[in-house]
Design a protein around this motif. Sequence first.
Motif, PDB file in Angstrom:
ATOM      1  N   ARG A   1      48.606  62.300  39.604  1.00 22.82           N
ATOM      2  CA  ARG A   1      49.821  62.959  39.085  1.00 22.82           C
ATOM      3  C   ARG A   1      50.973  61.958  39.002  1.00 22.82           C
ATOM      4  NH1 ARG A   1      51.475  67.334  42.840  1.00 22.82           N
ATOM      5  NH2 ARG A   1      49.621  68.410  42.111  1.00 22.82           N
ATOM      6  N   LEU A   2      51.110  61.121  40.018  1.00 24.92           N
ATOM      7  CA  LEU A   2      52.185  60.123  39.995  1.00 24.92           C
ATOM      8  C   LEU A   2      51.997  59.164  38.811  1.00 24.92           C
ATOM      9  CD1 LEU A   2      54.690  58.871  41.359  1.00 24.92           C
ATOM     10  CD2 LEU A   2      53.137  57.483  42.753  1.00 24.92           C
ATOM     11  N   ALA A   3      50.756  58.738  38.583  1.00 26.72           N
ATOM     12  CA  ALA A   3      50.494  57.840  37.450  1.00 26.72           C
ATOM     13  C   ALA A   3      50.915  58.514  36.138  1.00 26.72           C
ATOM     14  CB  ALA A   3      49.017  57.463  37.419  1.00 26.72           C
ATOM     15  N   GLU A   4      50.599  59.794  36.027  1.00 27.76           N
ATOM     16  CA  GLU A   4      50.989  60.518  34.803  1.00 27.76           C
ATOM     17  C   GLU A   4      52.514  60.611  34.693  1.00 27.76           C
ATOM     18  OE1 GLU A   4      46.969  63.278  34.506  1.00 27.76           O
ATOM     19  OE2 GLU A   4      48.734  64.063  35.517  1.00 27.76           O
ATOM     20  N   GLU A   5      53.161  60.895  35.815  1.00 25.80           N
ATOM     21  CA  GLU A   5      54.619  61.068  35.784  1.00 25.80           C
ATOM     22  C   GLU A   5      55.340  59.791  35.352  1.00 25.80           C
ATOM     23  OE1 GLU A   5      54.956  64.482  39.308  1.00 25.80           O
ATOM     24  OE2 GLU A   5      55.540  62.436  39.732  1.00 25.80           O
ATOM     25  N   VAL A   6      54.773  58.634  35.715  1.00 20.34           N
ATOM     26  CA  VAL A   6      55.469  57.373  35.379  1.00 20.34           C
ATOM     27  C   VAL A   6      54.926  56.750  34.098  1.00 20.34           C
ATOM     28  CG1 VAL A   6      56.098  56.956  37.789  1.00 20.34           C
ATOM     29  CG2 VAL A   6      53.991  55.931  36.867  1.00 20.34           C
ATOM     30  N   GLY A   7      54.168  57.521  33.330  1.00 19.86           N
ATOM     31  CA  GLY A   7      53.793  57.065  31.993  1.00 19.86           C
ATOM     32  C   GLY A   7      52.464  56.339  31.894  1.00 19.86           C
ATOM     33  N   LEU A   8      51.643  56.426  32.937  1.00 23.21           N
ATOM     34  CA  LEU A   8      50.345  55.738  32.879  1.00 23.21           C
ATOM     35  C   LEU A   8      49.183  56.701  32.601  1.00 23.21           C
ATOM     36  CD1 LEU A   8      50.600  53.139  35.813  1.00 23.21           C
ATOM     37  CD2 LEU A   8      50.796  52.724  33.364  1.00 23.21           C
ATOM     38  N   GLY A   9      49.514  57.924  32.187  1.00 26.71           N
ATOM     39  CA  GLY A   9      48.468  58.935  31.966  1.00 26.71           C
ATOM     40  C   GLY A   9      47.386  58.441  31.019  1.00 26.71           C
ATOM     41  N   ASP A  10      47.782  57.752  29.946  1.00 27.49           N
ATOM     42  CA  ASP A  10      46.781  57.294  28.963  1.00 27.49           C
ATOM     43  C   ASP A  10      45.907  56.170  29.513  1.00 27.49           C
ATOM     44  OD1 ASP A  10      47.736  59.113  27.231  1.00 27.49           O
ATOM     45  OD2 ASP A  10      48.951  57.708  26.050  1.00 27.49           O
ATOM     46  N   SER A  11      46.349  55.546  30.578  1.00 22.77           N
ATOM     47  CA  SER A  11      45.574  54.420  31.136  1.00 22.77           C
ATOM     48  C   SER A  11      44.631  54.852  32.249  1.00 22.77           C
ATOM     49  CB  SER A  11      46.531  53.352  31.689  1.00 22.77           C
ATOM     50  OG  SER A  11      47.336  52.848  30.658  1.00 22.77           O
ATOM     51  N   LEU A  12      44.746  56.121  32.675  1.00 23.12           N
ATOM     52  CA  LEU A  12      43.817  56.589  33.713  1.00 23.12           C
ATOM     53  C   LEU A  12      42.403  56.606  33.153  1.00 23.12           C
ATOM     54  CD1 LEU A  12      45.989  59.482  35.134  1.00 23.12           C
ATOM     55  CD2 LEU A  12      45.060  57.584  36.496  1.00 23.12           C
ATOM     56  N   CYS A  13      41.444  56.162  33.924  1.00 27.37           N
ATOM     57  CA  CYS A  13      40.076  56.105  33.402  1.00 27.37           C
ATOM     58  C   CYS A  13      39.080  56.425  34.511  1.00 27.37           C
ATOM     59  CB  CYS A  13      39.784  54.725  32.826  1.00 27.37           C
ATOM     60  SG  CYS A  13      40.162  53.376  33.939  1.00 27.37           S
ATOM     61  N   ASP A  14      37.921  56.914  34.084  1.00 28.99           N
ATOM     62  CA  ASP A  14      36.858  57.246  35.041  1.00 28.99           C
ATOM     63  C   ASP A  14      35.903  56.060  35.167  1.00 28.99           C
ATOM     64  OD1 ASP A  14      37.850  59.771  35.372  1.00 28.99           O
ATOM     65  OD2 ASP A  14      36.516  60.679  33.878  1.00 28.99           O
ATOM     66  N   PRO A  15      35.324  55.878  36.343  1.00 30.61           N
ATOM     67  CA  PRO A  15      34.261  54.867  36.463  1.00 30.61           C
ATOM     68  C   PRO A  15      33.005  55.348  35.749  1.00 30.61           C
ATOM     69  CG  PRO A  15      34.487  56.098  38.504  1.00 30.61           C
ATOM     70  CD  PRO A  15      35.580  56.595  37.598  1.00 30.61           C
ATOM     71  N   GLU A  16      32.120  54.422  35.422  1.00 30.92           N
ATOM     72  CA  GLU A  16      30.816  54.839  34.886  1.00 30.92           C
ATOM     73  C   GLU A  16      30.103  55.633  35.981  1.00 30.92           C
ATOM     74  OE1 GLU A  16      30.088  54.418  31.897  1.00 30.92           O
ATOM     75  OE2 GLU A  16      31.528  52.869  31.314  1.00 30.92           O
ATOM     76  N   PRO A  17      29.385  56.689  35.606  1.00 28.61           N
ATOM     77  CA  PRO A  17      28.701  57.457  36.658  1.00 28.61           C
ATOM     78  C   PRO A  17      27.571  56.627  37.289  1.00 28.61           C
ATOM     79  CG  PRO A  17      28.210  58.330  34.457  1.00 28.61           C
ATOM     80  CD  PRO A  17      29.174  57.200  34.263  1.00 28.61           C
ATOM     81  N   ALA A  18      27.497  56.648  38.583  1.00 24.46           N
ATOM     82  CA  ALA A  18      26.423  55.939  39.305  1.00 24.46           C
ATOM     83  C   ALA A  18      26.361  56.516  40.713  1.00 24.46           C
ATOM     84  CB  ALA A  18      26.703  54.434  39.364  1.00 24.46           C
ATOM     85  N   PRO A  19      25.173  56.567  41.302  1.00 20.48           N
ATOM     86  CA  PRO A  19      25.072  57.135  42.655  1.00 20.48           C
ATOM     87  C   PRO A  19      25.632  56.177  43.707  1.00 20.48           C
ATOM     88  CG  PRO A  19      22.945  56.292  41.945  1.00 20.48           C
ATOM     89  CD  PRO A  19      23.878  56.110  40.776  1.00 20.48           C
TER      90      PRO A  19
END
Length: 473
Positions: free
Chosen positions: A65-83
């Motif tokens: 939420r903090l990342a989104e509030e300070v304008g980094l929402g578009d840069s948030l990313c998920d890791p590749e799925p792996a166990p």
Amino acid sequence: MPSVIVIGGGISGLAAAWELRGKAQVTVLEAGDRVGGKLRTGTLAGIPVDEGAESVMALRPEAVRLAEEVGLGDSLCDPEPAPVTFWTRGALRPLPAGHVMGIPADPADLSGSGLLSDEGLARLAREEAIPAHPVLSDGTNGSNGTDRTDISIAGYLAPRIGQEAVDRLVEPLLGGIYAGRTDQLSLRSALPFLAPVAASDESLLAALRRRREGRRTAPGPKPSVVRGIAGGTGRLPRAVAAASGARVLTSSTALSLERAAGSRWRVHAATEYGSATLDADAVIVALPAHAAATLLGPHSPAAEAELDAVRYAGSAVVTMAFARRWQDGPSPDLNGFLVPPVDGRTIKAATLLSHKWAWQREEAPSKLILRASVGRVGEEHLLGLDDRRLVTLARTELSQALGPLGDLHASKVTRWPQGLPQYEVGHANRVAAIREAVGKLPGVELCGALYEGVGVAACVTTGRAAAQRLREE
Ligand SMILES: Cc1cc2nc3c(=O)[nH]c(=O)nc-3n(C[C@H](O)[C@H](O)[C@H](O)COP(=O)(O)OP(=O)(O)OC[C@H]3O[C@@H](n4cnc5c(N)ncnc54)[C@H](O)[C@@H]3O)c2cc1C
């Protein structure tokens, strides 16, 4: 508008500054030459790499939420799925889904995984046949006549699931989060969701199954447990600092704290331009324990004693770029692995950064970027090894686990001597005592990795909460 000095420009202090935006004139004092503390994105042969934290918890919302509030929402990313994978008993072995902190709700899930010996697996499977009795009390009355408000993680788990399961399943996961040891870490503070089970007469595995049922999610891809920030998590503190509107003074170390006129506070600091004196209506101390103890000691010996008693685990991160395309490297289904200490290796964890993060491989398509972590609590001597030795050790063990890695193009060692506070048995009481002592100092608030959890999300929570408490004072 009131004035506030935030001492410490890690993510905790910056979250406090952000929370105070528009409501106070904020000055952040940061000893280092950049903000962010353990969120640091550096470069390796020109490639951006995270040298400290490389992801934030997504199951709890605060950091995202903090990342989104300070304008980094578009840069948030998920890791590749792996166990989750362990390098143990001579091979890379994925941990089957459905575990809680390494413990499978159903021991049958582990059969064929090779993670435990036959005896270890049989011992784990006997858990429900072992009568359970409360080993923790809630602090108001004793269980079995004793007032036992905390116990070590191993102290609770080993009699239930067997020492081998603790050593090979739980220890490596906790080593990854706290760099700590299960025979010292607090069940109540480090695995709080297990405290009610330990205070009951319920079987552990039955309780884990109940928890799993309660958390069943809709079919389809599961949401990521963690998220990253394209370009590196070091972007987060920079963005928070900029968006907060605070005056940020880097290379500025707070040396002492004293009372000023009225109820104000005065901070003496060493800056790159010489010594400086700053007055403010309030201060937020967003520092590791020992630095906080130094500042608060003259005003609260009780807080100083408790803060000084906190142990830290130091660790080193060895980041390496190999001269080969990541696709030609180890299995694409692997983001990294954890190593149980009983296996006797030097590294405790490895992350295949090029596999895990799309942004990382886009930055360096012709390189395989890996990092290894070294050093749990009690292994501080490893941080004293020179860079070349640490790189050799890490590279040797990574190739034993992953196969030949090819030519090393570049490497970098980052040491974190005061990396992670240890939530040892009694930690919750210690934090309560610190908060009670500092509560007697109007205009002083605390936040940081020491109080509510070591992860970035927990740090953000403590920073924002400290700012809110000040506003309410
Ligand atoms: C190697 C490593 C990997 C990690 N990986 C993850 C991860 O992937 N995900 C996750 O959620 N968490 C991770 N963590 C934990 C998390 O990064 C930290 O707990 C968190 O960033 C701590 O933030 P903080 O602001 O409380 O403290 P810090 O980051 O330590 O910030 C405190 C700041 O205070 C400054 N300072 C100290 N003394 C003074 C003084 N006297 N005056 C002024 N400034 C001072 C320091 O320079 C520092 O910048 C990791 C930690 C480490 C060490």
